[in-house]
Design a protein around this motif. Sequence first.
Motif, PDB file in Angstrom:
ATOM      1  N   LEU A   1     -27.769  18.851 -33.374  1.00  0.00           N
ATOM      2  CA  LEU A   1     -28.883  18.536 -32.654  1.00  0.00           C
ATOM      3  C   LEU A   1     -28.165  18.791 -31.080  1.00  0.00           C
ATOM      4  O   LEU A   1     -27.087  18.360 -30.797  1.00  0.00           O
ATOM      5  N   PRO A   2     -28.950  19.674 -30.219  1.00  0.00           N
ATOM      6  CA  PRO A   2     -28.851  19.706 -28.574  1.00  0.00           C
ATOM      7  C   PRO A   2     -29.058  18.413 -28.044  1.00  0.00           C
ATOM      8  O   PRO A   2     -30.466  18.152 -27.849  1.00  0.00           O
ATOM      9  N   ILE A   3     -28.528  17.622 -27.373  1.00  0.00           N
ATOM     10  CA  ILE A   3     -28.703  16.387 -26.833  1.00  0.00           C
ATOM     11  C   ILE A   3     -28.373  16.766 -25.418  1.00  0.00           C
ATOM     12  O   ILE A   3     -27.435  17.001 -24.933  1.00  0.00           O
ATOM     13  N   PRO A   4     -29.606  16.343 -24.354  1.00  0.00           N
ATOM     14  CA  PRO A   4     -29.085  16.549 -23.043  1.00  0.00           C
ATOM     15  C   PRO A   4     -28.042  15.492 -22.641  1.00  0.00           C
ATOM     16  O   PRO A   4     -27.962  14.366 -22.790  1.00  0.00           O
ATOM     17  N   GLY A   5     -27.262  16.204 -21.855  1.00  0.00           N
ATOM     18  CA  GLY A   5     -26.370  15.312 -21.087  1.00  0.00           C
ATOM     19  C   GLY A   5     -24.890  15.220 -21.985  1.00  0.00           C
ATOM     20  O   GLY A   5     -23.975  14.508 -21.770  1.00  0.00           O
ATOM     21  N   VAL A   6     -25.307  15.607 -23.427  1.00  0.00           N
ATOM     22  CA  VAL A   6     -23.880  15.307 -24.056  1.00  0.00           C
ATOM     23  C   VAL A   6     -23.480  16.563 -24.742  1.00  0.00           C
ATOM     24  O   VAL A   6     -22.122  16.910 -24.981  1.00  0.00           O
ATOM     25  N   GLY A   7     -24.248  17.363 -25.019  1.00  0.00           N
ATOM     26  CA  GLY A   7     -24.049  18.845 -25.756  1.00  0.00           C
ATOM     27  C   GLY A   7     -24.650  18.784 -27.135  1.00  0.00           C
ATOM     28  O   GLY A   7     -25.466  18.086 -27.503  1.00  0.00           O
ATOM     29  N   THR A   8     -24.068  19.809 -27.769  1.00  0.00           N
ATOM     30  CA  THR A   8     -24.343  20.035 -29.213  1.00  0.00           C
ATOM     31  C   THR A   8     -23.558  19.311 -29.935  1.00  0.00           C
ATOM     32  O   THR A   8     -22.409  19.278 -30.229  1.00  0.00           O
ATOM     33  N   VAL A   9     -24.404  18.183 -30.814  1.00  0.00           N
ATOM     34  CA  VAL A   9     -23.790  17.133 -31.573  1.00  0.00           C
ATOM     35  C   VAL A   9     -23.988  17.632 -32.859  1.00  0.00           C
ATOM     36  O   VAL A   9     -24.897  17.775 -33.545  1.00  0.00           O
ATOM     37  N   ALA A  10     -22.720  17.920 -33.822  1.00  0.00           N
ATOM     38  CA  ALA A  10     -22.870  18.293 -35.351  1.00  0.00           C
ATOM     39  C   ALA A  10     -22.970  17.088 -35.946  1.00  0.00           C
ATOM     40  O   ALA A  10     -22.609  15.958 -35.916  1.00  0.00           O
ATOM     41  N   LEU A  11     -24.114  17.014 -36.859  1.00  0.00           N
ATOM     42  CA  LEU A  11     -24.204  15.826 -37.655  1.00  0.00           C
ATOM     43  C   LEU A  11     -23.584  15.980 -38.965  1.00  0.00           C
ATOM     44  O   LEU A  11     -23.195  17.077 -39.863  1.00  0.00           O
ATOM     45  N   THR A  12     -23.239  14.909 -39.553  1.00  0.00           N
ATOM     46  CA  THR A  12     -22.581  14.805 -41.021  1.00  0.00           C
ATOM     47  C   THR A  12     -23.664  14.943 -41.917  1.00  0.00           C
ATOM     48  O   THR A  12     -24.729  15.278 -41.897  1.00  0.00           O
TER      49      THR A  12
END
Length: 460
Positions: A132-143
């Motif tokens: 998921l692309p999260i604003p302020g964090v970046g692209t977060v890979a999910l388990t």
Amino acid sequence: MGQPVRDYLLTLCVTAAVTYLLTGPVRKFAIAIGAMPAIRARDVHREPTPRLGGIAMFGGLCAGLIVADHLANLDSVFDLSSEPRALLSGAALIWLIGVLDDKFEIDALIKLGGQMIAAAVMVLQGLTILWLPIPGVGTVALTQWQGTLLTVALVVITINAVNFVDGLDGLAAGMVLIASAAFFLYTYRLWYGHMIEAAAPATLFTAILMGMCLGFLPHNMHPARIFMGDSGSMLIGLVLAAGAISVTGQVDPDTMKIFEGSERQATHAMLPVFIPLLLPLTIIAIPAADLVLAIVRRTWNGQSPFAADRGHLHHRLLEIGHSHSRSVLIMYFWSALIAFGAVGYSVHSASMWIVLVIVGLSALGLILLLMPRFTPRAPLWAQRIVPPRYRRRRRVEEPQEPADGPEGQQRPPADQMGREGAEQAPRAPIAAGVSGVNGATAIGPRSRFSDHRKADSTHR
């Protein structure tokens, strides 16, 4: 560029044609097996109407996938991805559950379990959210577990949101058609505008979904001759969710290469682009809002969240004085405003005129909501192509008769004339509000409902 559009148009037309042609025989089949439940307390139709319209819609889905598999520009979707097979597997399972519910009225918890199993089947075949692309964090890979839980939750929410809004003739099919059209424009731009292969399955799914709804609507518009039932509402909800899942967790912001800087800056700058993709709530905002309000209302009243009632948004529109057709059109308007507004803002987020247009149309929508008894009249040049209720009425002036009758005879009193006229003149037929073979009737401008809390069954 033109060839892919023609292939999508051909797939859409075949899906719509198969759905349209199958709906008539399916209606006769539903009547033959008795899939015509009695009128419930919260229903707005007055005569038993056959369900099982989802059978025809599932036939259209299968036809659309078969045609796309044999087109030169779309067969790569089936060669490079397992998502079409995953969609068909989940759709077949949810459709079977819906058919059984339309005939035998399955318990709500059993249906919820079936929805979760159908979503899990799609996850096992590769249709899942990976990041998921999260604003302020970046692209977060999910388990794997995070992606599975999020995917199942998204499918269940979307299915029930569409199912909850299926309360008026043509409402659910029309709103999903609008949502899928907006979603198609977005996914097509991702695929052919930015050459992102991951958006190809979602583009195909939305084109087929448009065909399913478009082919069923002529039979389902007010007064409806057949209802889609849970077999149809849950099916189109799952297809809509599958399109969102296919592109939400598959499109990497770095692949677009339209922003420079760090990954965090790129994701923050691309926030408007991912507005329709983070969750399909912007695409199905009206059904999702109806779902949330229904859960809060039922829980507040001490009822089960799955207990049906007459407090949905379309019921509210009927109660404040809107007619059946106008309530549906108002829901169409708000769905199109939110869906296309989100897509337009995601493309040109820096354009102020998009915001102004959305604000202006929102004000127009509020005016329509507050004027339930206002009937617009079409101009003179359009009198022959609009329904009779929107045509201008011609005033016919009747000649005034003198108080005395012909040859100076005195006219009898009015009450005597009324009695004699009633005995001699033929009686005009009284409109009873029955639609004949259609199986549904229009509802007047004033509401017949008073209690929002009591109901006896699940959604149609």
